[in-house]
Design a protein around this motif. Structure first.
Motif, PDB file in Angstrom:
ATOM      1  N   ARG A  83       0.826  -1.203   0.000  1.00  0.00           N
ATOM      2  CA  ARG A  83       0.000   0.000   0.000  1.00  0.00           C
ATOM      3  C   ARG A  83       0.862   1.256   0.000  1.00  0.00           C
ATOM      4  NH1 ARG A  83      -4.561  -1.632   4.602  1.00  0.00           N
ATOM      5  NH2 ARG A  83      -5.225  -3.573   3.564  1.00  0.00           N
ATOM      6  N   SER A  84       0.387   2.276  -0.672  1.00  0.00           N
ATOM      7  CA  SER A  84       1.025   3.581  -0.600  1.00  0.00           C
ATOM      8  C   SER A  84       0.575   4.281   0.675  1.00  0.00           C
ATOM      9  CB  SER A  84       0.655   4.420  -1.831  1.00  0.00           C
ATOM     10  OG  SER A  84      -0.747   4.626  -1.886  1.00  0.00           O
ATOM     11  N   GLY A  85       1.284   5.341   1.050  1.00  0.00           N
ATOM     12  CA  GLY A  85       0.952   6.049   2.268  1.00  0.00           C
ATOM     13  C   GLY A  85      -0.468   6.584   2.251  1.00  0.00           C
ATOM     14  N   GLY A  86      -1.238   6.237   3.255  1.00  0.00           N
ATOM     15  CA  GLY A  86      -2.606   6.713   3.369  1.00  0.00           C
ATOM     16  C   GLY A  86      -3.649   5.878   2.659  1.00  0.00           C
ATOM     17  N   SER A  87      -3.224   4.884   1.888  1.00  0.00           N
ATOM     18  CA  SER A  87      -4.190   4.055   1.166  1.00  0.00           C
ATOM     19  C   SER A  87      -4.715   2.934   2.056  1.00  0.00           C
ATOM     20  CB  SER A  87      -3.538   3.442  -0.083  1.00  0.00           C
ATOM     21  OG  SER A  87      -4.426   2.550  -0.725  1.00  0.00           O
ATOM     22  N   ARG A  88      -5.974   2.586   1.868  1.00  0.00           N
ATOM     23  CA  ARG A  88      -6.575   1.474   2.599  1.00  0.00           C
ATOM     24  C   ARG A  88      -6.611   0.197   1.757  1.00  0.00           C
ATOM     25  NH1 ARG A  88     -12.136   4.277   4.311  1.00  0.00           N
ATOM     26  NH2 ARG A  88     -11.885   5.001   2.159  1.00  0.00           N
ATOM     27  N   GLU A  89      -6.138   0.282   0.520  1.00  0.00           N
ATOM     28  CA  GLU A  89      -6.145  -0.855  -0.390  1.00  0.00           C
ATOM     29  C   GLU A  89      -4.726  -1.138  -0.872  1.00  0.00           C
ATOM     30  OE1 GLU A  89      -8.785  -2.547  -0.874  1.00  0.00           O
ATOM     31  OE2 GLU A  89     -10.439  -1.213  -0.338  1.00  0.00           O
ATOM     32  N   ASP A  90      -4.477  -2.375  -1.317  1.00  0.00           N
ATOM     33  CA  ASP A  90      -3.186  -2.745  -1.900  1.00  0.00           C
ATOM     34  C   ASP A  90      -3.108  -2.196  -3.317  1.00  0.00           C
ATOM     35  OD1 ASP A  90      -2.416  -4.092   0.378  1.00  0.00           O
ATOM     36  OD2 ASP A  90      -3.114  -6.039  -0.316  1.00  0.00           O
ATOM     37  N   ASN A  91      -2.469  -1.048  -3.461  1.00  0.00           N
ATOM     38  CA  ASN A  91      -2.408  -0.383  -4.764  1.00  0.00           C
ATOM     39  C   ASN A  91      -0.990  -0.237  -5.302  1.00  0.00           C
ATOM     40  OD1 ASN A  91      -1.547   1.471  -2.868  1.00  0.00           O
ATOM     41  ND2 ASN A  91      -2.628   3.213  -3.780  1.00  0.00           N
ATOM     42  N   MET A  92      -0.010  -0.879  -4.636  1.00  0.00           N
ATOM     43  CA  MET A  92       1.390  -0.779  -5.051  1.00  0.00           C
ATOM     44  C   MET A  92       1.953  -2.149  -5.382  1.00  0.00           C
ATOM     45  SD  MET A  92       2.449   2.504  -4.730  1.00  0.00           S
ATOM     46  CE  MET A  92       4.207   2.482  -4.384  1.00  0.00           C
ATOM     47  N   CYS A  93       2.729  -2.219  -6.471  1.00  0.00           N
ATOM     48  CA  CYS A  93       3.466  -3.433  -6.825  1.00  0.00           C
ATOM     49  C   CYS A  93       4.952  -3.124  -6.717  1.00  0.00           C
ATOM     50  CB  CYS A  93       3.118  -3.887  -8.237  1.00  0.00           C
ATOM     51  SG  CYS A  93       3.997  -5.392  -8.744  1.00  0.00           S
ATOM     52  N   PHE A  94       5.634  -3.770  -5.766  1.00  0.00           N
ATOM     53  CA  PHE A  94       7.056  -3.532  -5.504  1.00  0.00           C
ATOM     54  C   PHE A  94       7.911  -4.630  -6.138  1.00  0.00           C
ATOM     55  CE2 PHE A  94       4.888  -1.555  -1.855  1.00  0.00           C
ATOM     56  CZ  PHE A  94       5.417  -0.284  -1.900  1.00  0.00           C
ATOM     57  N   PHE A  95       9.049  -4.226  -6.663  1.00  0.00           N
ATOM     58  CA  PHE A  95      10.044  -5.164  -7.192  1.00  0.00           C
ATOM     59  C   PHE A  95      11.370  -4.846  -6.510  1.00  0.00           C
ATOM     60  CE2 PHE A  95      12.617  -6.544 -11.156  1.00  0.00           C
ATOM     61  CZ  PHE A  95      12.813  -7.806 -10.616  1.00  0.00           C
ATOM     62  N   THR A  96      11.835  -5.755  -5.640  1.00  0.00           N
ATOM     63  CA  THR A  96      13.064  -5.561  -4.883  1.00  0.00           C
ATOM     64  C   THR A  96      14.122  -6.541  -5.362  1.00  0.00           C
ATOM     65  OG1 THR A  96      11.799  -4.865  -2.934  1.00  0.00           O
ATOM     66  CG2 THR A  96      14.092  -5.512  -2.578  1.00  0.00           C
ATOM     67  N   ILE A  97      15.299  -6.028  -5.702  1.00  0.00           N
ATOM     68  CA  ILE A  97      16.444  -6.854  -6.098  1.00  0.00           C
ATOM     69  C   ILE A  97      17.541  -6.604  -5.078  1.00  0.00           C
ATOM     70  CG2 ILE A  97      18.066  -7.457  -7.934  1.00  0.00           C
ATOM     71  CD1 ILE A  97      16.179  -6.053  -9.906  1.00  0.00           C
ATOM     72  N   ASP A  98      17.939  -7.631  -4.344  1.00  0.00           N
ATOM     73  CA  ASP A  98      18.905  -7.439  -3.267  1.00  0.00           C
ATOM     74  C   ASP A  98      20.311  -7.137  -3.773  1.00  0.00           C
ATOM     75  OD1 ASP A  98      17.045  -7.649  -1.326  1.00  0.00           O
ATOM     76  OD2 ASP A  98      17.786  -9.484  -0.431  1.00  0.00           O
ATOM     77  N   SER A  99      20.680  -7.716  -4.911  1.00  0.00           N
ATOM     78  CA  SER A  99      22.008  -7.476  -5.466  1.00  0.00           C
ATOM     79  C   SER A  99      21.893  -7.448  -6.991  1.00  0.00           C
ATOM     80  CB  SER A  99      22.992  -8.574  -5.034  1.00  0.00           C
ATOM     81  OG  SER A  99      24.277  -8.349  -5.577  1.00  0.00           O
TER      82      SER A  99
END
Length: 276
Positions: A83-99
């Motif tokens: 979720r983005s700040g202040g959102s009550r719904e899951d509206n963000m898709c994150f892609f994390t690459i550690d290295s």
């Protein structure tokens, strides 16, 4: 800390009327990144409505990662919905690459899938979401240096419609997001988004991201110097725009992902154009 002045073109366009709302999901904001080789990368795309499933794909490198995959500590890449700040719904898709490695460099396609049933949507252009990357909105793991290859798709069990498999439900949207991987002795800067759109009177934030912490950020519009902020500042630096139709703008910095952010309290016609 490097002595760095940021320079990246950002195009801001003005909408005089409210955005048209529909049941079709869309990507309203996204974050590209420039990253030092072997460091971590954090990308995201934000949807206009709740995300049921999302994926990140690099077609040229034949890599795909999906939010419904099962991830463990050895996985170098993780896709998660949040979720983005202040959102009550899951509206963000994150892609994390550690290295990251050079294999990760290039264009990635963020695909978000919404509910197959009609729903009421909201206009999220005026949110300030850049602090979502400070570690509270995503999952991060430690792992290997090599990208995982294509993995099997799984059925979306969250979909409510009878025929709501990914291949049958057309309530999805795609957005190209860039990763630039640079060597350890290089400095890079990149606009998180190529084009920004804003409604008259709405709040706007424009972001430039770097691979190293910087000492100073100067923001210009056209030939005019507008505002300047130190890289270690703990508060916004705000000024009034020049001219009779002046509005107030602020500069902010984040340190989790080194970024310089232009914040506009209320979009006006004289703020449309190219910012650097």
């Amino acid at each position: 800390m490097r002595n760095l002045t940021l320079s990246s073109l950002l195009f801001l366009f003005l909408h005089l009327t409210s955005l048209s709302l529909s049941a079709q999901i869309s990507v309203v904001k996204y974050w590209s990144a420039v990253v030092t080789d072997a460091k971590d990368a954090k990308l995201a795309c934000k949807a206009s409505s709740p995300i049921q499933r999302c994926s990140w794909t690099n077609g040229r490198k034949r890599m795909e990662f999906d939010s419904e995959m099962t991830y463990g500590r050895r996985d170098n890449e993780v896709v998660s919905v949040g979720r983005s700040g202040g959102s009550r719904e899951d509206n963000m898709c994150f892609f994390t690459i550690d290295s990251v490695s050079k294999d990760h460099s290039g264009d990635w396609t963020c695909t978000v899938q919404g509910d197959c049933e009609d729903e009421e949507l909201t206009d999220d252009y005026d949110d300030d979401d850049d602090n979502s990357f400070d570690g509270k909105k995503k999952r991060s793991v430690k792992g290997t240096n090599h990208p995982k290859r294509l993995k099997r798709q799984t059925r979306n069990r969250k979909c409510k419609s009878d025929d709501c498999d990914k291949q049958n439900c057309d309530n999805n949207a795609v957005q190209t997001v860039k990763i630039e991987v640079v060597d350890e002795d290089e400095i890079g800067a990149m606009g998180a988004q190529d084009l920004y759109y804003a409604n008259m009177g709405n709040e706007v934030s424009l972001t430039v991201r770097t691979n190293e912490q910087f000492t100073n950020c100067k923001i210009r519009k056209g030939r005019d110097d507008i505002v300047e902020i130190d890289g270690d500042s703990r508060r916004d630096e705000c000024v009034d725009m020049p001219g009779r139709r002046a509005g107030r703008v602020c500069a902010d910095v984040t340190k989790g992902v080194p970024s310089c952010i232009l914040k506009i309290d209320s979009m006006t016609a004289n703020m449309e154009g190219v910012w650097t």
